[in-house]
Design a protein around this motif. Structure first.
Motif, PDB file in Angstrom:
ATOM      1  N   ARG A  26       0.831  -1.202   0.000  1.00 46.39           N
ATOM      2  CA  ARG A  26       0.000   0.000   0.000  1.00 46.39           C
ATOM      3  C   ARG A  26       0.869   1.256   0.000  1.00 46.39           C
ATOM      4  O   ARG A  26       0.602   2.216  -0.739  1.00 46.39           O
ATOM      5  N   GLU A  47       0.995   4.243  -2.734  1.00 50.44           N
ATOM      6  CA  GLU A  47       0.668   5.609  -2.309  1.00 50.44           C
ATOM      7  C   GLU A  47       1.803   6.575  -2.625  1.00 50.44           C
ATOM      8  O   GLU A  47       1.567   7.704  -3.044  1.00 50.44           O
ATOM      9  N   VAL A 105      -9.063   8.811  -3.397  1.00 52.90           N
ATOM     10  CA  VAL A 105      -9.140   7.541  -2.676  1.00 52.90           C
ATOM     11  C   VAL A 105     -10.271   7.580  -1.656  1.00 52.90           C
ATOM     12  O   VAL A 105     -11.077   6.642  -1.553  1.00 52.90           O
ATOM     13  N   LYS A 106     -10.362   8.673  -0.915  1.00 55.01           N
ATOM     14  CA  LYS A 106     -11.406   8.798   0.110  1.00 55.01           C
ATOM     15  C   LYS A 106     -12.795   8.878  -0.518  1.00 55.01           C
ATOM     16  O   LYS A 106     -13.760   8.287  -0.007  1.00 55.01           O
ATOM     17  N   CYS A 151     -13.674   7.667  -3.457  1.00 55.75           N
ATOM     18  CA  CYS A 151     -13.976   6.331  -3.993  1.00 55.75           C
ATOM     19  C   CYS A 151     -14.449   5.395  -2.891  1.00 55.75           C
ATOM     20  O   CYS A 151     -15.334   4.557  -3.113  1.00 55.75           O
ATOM     21  N   ASP A 152     -13.890   5.547  -1.711  1.00 54.07           N
ATOM     22  CA  ASP A 152     -14.306   4.714  -0.582  1.00 54.07           C
ATOM     23  C   ASP A 152     -15.772   4.982  -0.246  1.00 54.07           C
ATOM     24  O   ASP A 152     -16.550   4.056   0.006  1.00 54.07           O
ATOM     25  N   LEU A 206     -13.548  -2.916  -1.525  1.00 58.14           N
ATOM     26  CA  LEU A 206     -13.217  -1.523  -1.225  1.00 58.14           C
ATOM     27  C   LEU A 206     -11.719  -1.351  -1.006  1.00 58.14           C
ATOM     28  O   LEU A 206     -11.110  -0.370  -1.470  1.00 58.14           O
ATOM     29  N   ASN A 207     -11.136  -2.300  -0.306  1.00 57.67           N
ATOM     30  CA  ASN A 207      -9.705  -2.238  -0.038  1.00 57.67           C
ATOM     31  C   ASN A 207      -8.911  -2.284  -1.339  1.00 57.67           C
ATOM     32  O   ASN A 207      -7.972  -1.500  -1.547  1.00 57.67           O
ATOM     33  N   CYS A 236      -9.397   1.082  -3.368  1.00 58.65           N
ATOM     34  CA  CYS A 236      -8.677   2.224  -2.810  1.00 58.65           C
ATOM     35  C   CYS A 236      -7.170   2.074  -2.935  1.00 58.65           C
ATOM     36  O   CYS A 236      -6.450   3.076  -3.012  1.00 58.65           O
ATOM     37  N   VAL A 286      -6.540   2.846  -6.992  1.00 61.11           N
ATOM     38  CA  VAL A 286      -6.895   4.162  -7.538  1.00 61.11           C
ATOM     39  C   VAL A 286      -5.697   5.097  -7.737  1.00 61.11           C
ATOM     40  O   VAL A 286      -5.633   5.827  -8.736  1.00 61.11           O
ATOM     41  N   THR A 308     -14.218   5.477 -10.088  1.00 59.75           N
ATOM     42  CA  THR A 308     -13.019   6.303 -10.253  1.00 59.75           C
ATOM     43  C   THR A 308     -13.299   7.504 -11.151  1.00 59.75           C
ATOM     44  O   THR A 308     -12.859   8.621 -10.873  1.00 59.75           O
TER      45      THR A 308
END
Length: 516
Positions: free
Chosen positions: A323, A327, A347-348, A350-351, A364-365, A368, A371, A454
């Motif tokens: 991750r 990032e 990212v937030k 999209c969550d 979801l994981n 995120c 993305v 997205t």
């Protein structure tokens, strides 16, 4: 783990303490039967618990009691009341409508000829059948003791089943932090059940894989990872905030001496570890004194818990590294292309949209995590085109659009599901709901839900934040543009979700502003 077991000091004569009551329902249309039953069982005690009597005088009242109570241990049920088979109808209701297969049903009748015992036993799920004339006080005592033992054992088996079910359910997805929580909760429940039930349980650890970020926590201290009963909502708190007095001292003794500390009301087990400093398993409200087998079970159990915990921590470390790498790539792209905190906000957002779309936690994981690489293809677009303030000509626009295929080709050969997902998003997040997007002209639900999410998150955040070629729009104007593209560029359902959750999305935008 040490074989040492510590005991509390003997303070003198043991005191018997009642821990709750067994609920017994008396169903009979004769008030005298209720009075005599209560008198005969008035001083009844089984496993330090006496009886709590509930009375019903007909079948309908009995059914209502079962609608209101799901913990009736024993029902003493008359057969003949308002009708000749009223009791049998109640027995059928308990098993087939209320779906209660735990309560022990003891039929009592003063007219056994009207409901022959053989027929009743065969056709109804009852546990005993007695004539009122044969039920002396002693026999009633014996019948109730037998029924309560069965009820206790059935509930213990059910607790075991629930614990095993939770472990099996978690094992399918053990390598996510949520599954780790479920796994530990399940095995704590399993152990509590094997010991006959407990009022509370806590798993304490100094590891960094808690249910919330522990970045600011002291690695030399213990924190609640998960709890049960009174400790269910204490996750993340220090040991000293949750326990005090003798319980706190016992925990410190168990941790320092790497041993099992057992007292009358609770126990603390040290969970040894090769990679971490170890953890503690605290169980409170023990229903009985534990024998040598129980203590050995706790010892073996606590060792195995920590082994599982360490294995998942290792996997989590790998996932966290993955991750962080993605990032950091995303942040490097933000900096290179001058996009501020666009990716962090995306990212937030999209969550939020993914949650509303019904994605699982695992989906979801993945979304995120993937993305941040949605525009990775732009690294192959000439910088002069990306930096150009004027409108792009047709050739330049086509070159820019090629970034979708560039990104896909850059990532598609990976065998990792996460990178494959990132490749799909990189290629298809510019596809339109009506089929007029690029690069492949996909439409509707042929566009993967990850790409649709997205696309909407990317566009809304871009509208709300200043870019090289456009000024930012206020919320009202940005939403007008989004709504005008509903069913055209964007999935209509996702647009509705954005509108419904606009306050949460705007909070995200406010929380992650671009630096001047």
């Amino acid at each position: 783990m040490s074989d040492e077991i510590l005991f509390a000091e003997d303070d003198g004569e043991e005191e018997i303490v009642n821990s709750g009551k067994w609920k017994v329902l008396i169903v009979d249309d004769e008030p005298e039967v209720h009075a005599v039953t209560k008198l005969a069982l008035g001083d009844f005690v089984f496993q330090d618990r006496n009886l709590d009597f509930i009375s019903a005088y007909n079948g309908e009242e009995a059914k209502q009691v079962f609608r209101e109570h799901d913990d009736i241990a024993v029902v003493l049920l008359d057969v003949v009341m308002e009708t000749d088979d009223a009791g049998l109808k109640v027995a059928d209701f308990i098993r087939n409508e209320a779906h209660n297969h735990f309560t022990r049903i003891i039929l009592r009748t003063g007219q056994p000829g009207q409901a022959p015992e053989r027929d009743v036993i065969i056709n109804y799920d009852i546990n005993d059948y007695k004539s009122k004339t044969e039920l002396t006080a002693q026999k009633l005592f014996t019948v109730v003791i037998s029924a309560l033992r069965s009820y206790r054992d059935i509930n213990s088996i059910e607790e075991n089943r629930k614990g095993l079910e939770k472990i099996i359910s978690a094992s399918a997805d053990l390598f996510s932090i949520l599954s780790l929580e479920n796994f530990i909760e399940g095995i704590v429940q399993q152990l509590a059940s094997l010991l006959g039930g407990t009022k509370g349980a806590v798993y304490l650890t100094s590891a960094v894989a808690g249910p919330r970020p522990l970045d600011a926590y002291n690695p030399n201290e213990l924190y609640v990872f998960t709890g049960k009963g009174a400790y269910e909502s204490r996750s993340g708190e220090k040991l000293e905030q949750v326990l005090s007095g003798d319980e706190l001292m016992s925990c410190k003794t168990a941790y320092e001496n790497k041993c099992l500390v057992y007292e009358d009301e609770y126990l603390v087990a040290y969970c040894g570890s090769k990679n971490q400093k170890g953890s503690l398993l605290y169980l409170s409200g023990l229903p009985r004194k534990l024998n040598a087998t129980d203590k050995r079970l706790v010892e073996i159990f606590s060792q195995n818990v920590q082994i599982a915990f360490d294995n998942v921590l290792l996997t989590k470390d790998i996932e966290d590294t993955q991750r962080e790498v993605i990032e950091r790539i995303g942040k490097a792209m933000e900096y290179h292309f001058g996009e501020g905190k666009h990716i962090q906000r995306m990212v937030k957002i999209c969550d939020v949209l993914g949650r509303e779309a019904g994605l699982t936690k695992a989906e979801l994981n993945t979304l995120c995590l993937a993305v941040p690489l949605h525009d990775i293809g732009k690294v192959k677009v000439p910088e002069g085109i990306l930096a150009k303030d004027d409108e792009l000509d047709e050739q330049e626009l086509n070159t820019l659009k090629n970034h979708a295929e560039f990104g896909y080709n850059l990532l598609k050969d990976s065998n990792r599901p996460l990178i494959k997902t990132a490749a799909l998003i990189a290629r298809d997040h510019h596809e339109f709901w009506n089929g007029n997007g690029y690069p492949r002209g996909k439409s509707g639900e042929n566009i993967h839900i990850f790409c649709r999410i997205t696309s909407l998150a990317d566009t809304y955040d871009s509208l709300r934040n200043k870019r090289k070629k456009q000024q930012s729009l206020d919320v009202e104007k940005a939403l007008e543009l989004i709504k005008s593209e509903k069913g055209q560029k964007f999935d209509p359902t996702l647009v509705d979700s954005l509108l419904t959750n606009i306050e949460e999305i705007e909070d995200i935008i406010a929380k992650y502003p671009d630096e001047e």
